[in-house]
Scaffold this active site. Structure first.
Site, PDB file in Angstrom:
ATOM      1  N   PRO A  10      20.986  76.098   0.795  1.00 37.19           N
ATOM      2  CA  PRO A  10      21.658  74.802   0.832  1.00 37.19           C
ATOM      3  C   PRO A  10      22.895  74.709  -0.052  1.00 37.19           C
ATOM      4  O   PRO A  10      22.931  75.233  -1.154  1.00 37.19           O
ATOM      5  CB  PRO A  10      20.585  73.821   0.361  1.00 37.19           C
ATOM      6  CG  PRO A  10      19.550  74.640  -0.311  1.00 37.19           C
ATOM      7  CD  PRO A  10      19.618  76.001   0.299  1.00 37.19           C
ATOM      8  N   ASN A  11      23.875  74.049   0.505  1.00 34.76           N
ATOM      9  CA  ASN A  11      25.144  73.703  -0.141  1.00 34.76           C
ATOM     10  C   ASN A  11      26.083  74.884  -0.347  1.00 34.76           C
ATOM     11  O   ASN A  11      27.201  74.696  -0.828  1.00 34.76           O
ATOM     12  CB  ASN A  11      24.909  72.971  -1.477  1.00 34.76           C
ATOM     13  CG  ASN A  11      24.197  71.657  -1.265  1.00 34.76           C
ATOM     14  OD1 ASN A  11      24.577  70.881  -0.403  1.00 34.76           O
ATOM     15  ND2 ASN A  11      23.144  71.427  -2.023  1.00 34.76           N
ATOM     16  N   ARG A  18      32.847  73.168  -4.262  1.00 35.00           N
ATOM     17  CA  ARG A  18      31.718  72.620  -5.024  1.00 35.00           C
ATOM     18  C   ARG A  18      31.698  73.197  -6.439  1.00 35.00           C
ATOM     19  O   ARG A  18      31.488  74.387  -6.626  1.00 35.00           O
ATOM     20  CB  ARG A  18      30.411  72.973  -4.325  1.00 35.00           C
ATOM     21  CG  ARG A  18      29.191  72.504  -5.081  1.00 35.00           C
ATOM     22  CD  ARG A  18      27.921  73.006  -4.429  1.00 35.00           C
ATOM     23  NE  ARG A  18      26.772  72.600  -5.225  1.00 35.00           N
ATOM     24  CZ  ARG A  18      25.680  73.320  -5.343  1.00 35.00           C
ATOM     25  NH1 ARG A  18      25.555  74.469  -4.706  1.00 35.00           N
ATOM     26  NH2 ARG A  18      24.695  72.889  -6.087  1.00 35.00           N
ATOM     27  N   TYR A  23      30.526  77.723  -9.788  1.00 33.11           N
ATOM     28  CA  TYR A  23      30.328  78.620  -8.644  1.00 33.11           C
ATOM     29  C   TYR A  23      31.568  79.419  -8.247  1.00 33.11           C
ATOM     30  O   TYR A  23      31.493  80.277  -7.376  1.00 33.11           O
ATOM     31  CB  TYR A  23      29.832  77.813  -7.442  1.00 33.11           C
ATOM     32  CG  TYR A  23      28.525  77.114  -7.729  1.00 33.11           C
ATOM     33  CD1 TYR A  23      27.344  77.837  -7.855  1.00 33.11           C
ATOM     34  CD2 TYR A  23      28.473  75.739  -7.908  1.00 33.11           C
ATOM     35  CE1 TYR A  23      26.146  77.204  -8.136  1.00 33.11           C
ATOM     36  CE2 TYR A  23      27.279  75.098  -8.198  1.00 33.11           C
ATOM     37  CZ  TYR A  23      26.122  75.834  -8.311  1.00 33.11           C
ATOM     38  OH  TYR A  23      24.934  75.205  -8.601  1.00 33.11           O
ATOM     39  N   ASN A  75      20.433  84.318  -1.158  1.00 28.14           N
ATOM     40  CA  ASN A  75      20.711  83.332  -2.195  1.00 28.14           C
ATOM     41  C   ASN A  75      20.016  82.059  -1.722  1.00 28.14           C
ATOM     42  O   ASN A  75      20.583  81.293  -0.943  1.00 28.14           O
ATOM     43  CB  ASN A  75      22.213  83.108  -2.370  1.00 28.14           C
ATOM     44  CG  ASN A  75      22.509  82.139  -3.495  1.00 28.14           C
ATOM     45  OD1 ASN A  75      21.651  81.376  -3.914  1.00 28.14           O
ATOM     46  ND2 ASN A  75      23.747  82.156  -3.970  1.00 28.14           N
ATOM     47  N   ALA A  78      19.064  76.109  -4.229  1.00 26.90           N
ATOM     48  CA  ALA A  78      18.082  75.204  -4.835  1.00 26.90           C
ATOM     49  C   ALA A  78      16.648  75.525  -4.417  1.00 26.90           C
ATOM     50  O   ALA A  78      15.711  75.258  -5.168  1.00 26.90           O
ATOM     51  CB  ALA A  78      18.413  73.760  -4.487  1.00 26.90           C
ATOM     52  N   GLU A  99      17.581  89.076  -4.488  1.00 26.65           N
ATOM     53  CA  GLU A  99      17.962  87.679  -4.699  1.00 26.65           C
ATOM     54  C   GLU A  99      19.273  87.639  -5.474  1.00 26.65           C
ATOM     55  O   GLU A  99      19.434  88.372  -6.457  1.00 26.65           O
ATOM     56  CB  GLU A  99      16.856  86.980  -5.485  1.00 26.65           C
ATOM     57  CG  GLU A  99      17.083  85.513  -5.703  1.00 26.65           C
ATOM     58  CD  GLU A  99      15.882  84.855  -6.376  1.00 26.65           C
ATOM     59  OE1 GLU A  99      16.094  84.215  -7.426  1.00 26.65           O
ATOM     60  OE2 GLU A  99      14.742  84.985  -5.875  1.00 26.65           O
ATOM     61  N   HIS A 101      22.346  85.030  -7.242  1.00 27.22           N
ATOM     62  CA  HIS A 101      22.814  83.717  -7.671  1.00 27.22           C
ATOM     63  C   HIS A 101      24.205  83.881  -8.276  1.00 27.22           C
ATOM     64  O   HIS A 101      24.435  84.798  -9.063  1.00 27.22           O
ATOM     65  CB  HIS A 101      21.875  83.101  -8.711  1.00 27.22           C
ATOM     66  CG  HIS A 101      20.521  82.856  -8.147  1.00 27.22           C
ATOM     67  ND1 HIS A 101      20.250  81.814  -7.305  1.00 27.22           N
ATOM     68  CD2 HIS A 101      19.374  83.561  -8.276  1.00 27.22           C
ATOM     69  CE1 HIS A 101      18.985  81.875  -6.943  1.00 27.22           C
ATOM     70  NE2 HIS A 101      18.435  82.930  -7.506  1.00 27.22           N
ATOM     71  N   ARG A 108      21.266  77.735 -17.473  1.00 24.23           N
ATOM     72  CA  ARG A 108      21.520  76.364 -17.017  1.00 24.23           C
ATOM     73  C   ARG A 108      20.316  75.468 -17.286  1.00 24.23           C
ATOM     74  O   ARG A 108      19.538  75.742 -18.190  1.00 24.23           O
ATOM     75  CB  ARG A 108      21.908  76.415 -15.532  1.00 24.23           C
ATOM     76  CG  ARG A 108      23.239  77.167 -15.350  1.00 24.23           C
ATOM     77  CD  ARG A 108      23.697  77.223 -13.944  1.00 24.23           C
ATOM     78  NE  ARG A 108      23.931  75.869 -13.426  1.00 24.23           N
ATOM     79  CZ  ARG A 108      24.002  75.609 -12.128  1.00 24.23           C
ATOM     80  NH1 ARG A 108      23.881  76.581 -11.247  1.00 24.23           N
ATOM     81  NH2 ARG A 108      24.209  74.375 -11.717  1.00 24.23           N
TER      82      ARG A 108
END
Length: 144
Positions: A10-11, A18, A23, A75, A78, A99, A101, A108
């Site tokens: 998502p996103n 964004r 990012y 990735n 969320a 995975e 990110h 974070r």
């Protein structure tokens, strides 16, 4: 020809606009094009998929079982921290996965420190921006 599936959650379609301070400025199409070119140079086909829907991601992982996919770069965004369903799909197909990110999720918010999907992946690459995708591709290629 070997086949790697790139899944983005998502996103991530909003990359480049964004929160660029977190990012980066690279867009998802730029990441996909770069990876596709690098994979092709190694004789590997790259399929890509992005969805904001958990169920669609689960369905795409399941489809990888029968479409010739031999490696997954994911990735989950969320969903990393919330999706037992994506974790279970990755475990079920038993296709080597890495995975990725863009940000260093460990530095974070506290809720980002726990990945439900990492335990069923071969490894996790975080905090290197778009380069993380290239590192994931390299890791999968070296495992073959």
């Amino acid at each position: 020809m070997k086949k790697i599936l790139l899944i983005n959650g998502p996103n991530l379609q909003l990359l480049g606009v964004r929160e660029p301070s977190i990012y980066g400025n690279v867009t998802l199409p730029q990441i996909v094009e770069d990876l596709r070119n690098r994979a092709s140079a190694q004789g590997v086909e790259l399929a890509d998929f992005q969805s904001n829907s958990e169920g669609a991601i689960v369905d795409r992982i399941a489809a990888a079982l029968t479409d010739g996919t031999e490696g997954i770069i994911i990735n989950p965004a969320a969903y990393t921290h919330t999706s037992v369903a994506i974790r279970d799909a990755l475990a079920a197909v038993k296709i080597p996965a890495v995975e990725v990110h863009l940000s260093n999720v460990s530095s974070r918010e506290e809720f980002r420190n726990k990945s439900l999907t990492a335990p069923v992946c071969r490894g996790v690459i975080a905090g290197f921006g778009a380069q993380g995708y290239r590192l994931a591709l390299q890791a999968l290629l070296e495992k073959w």
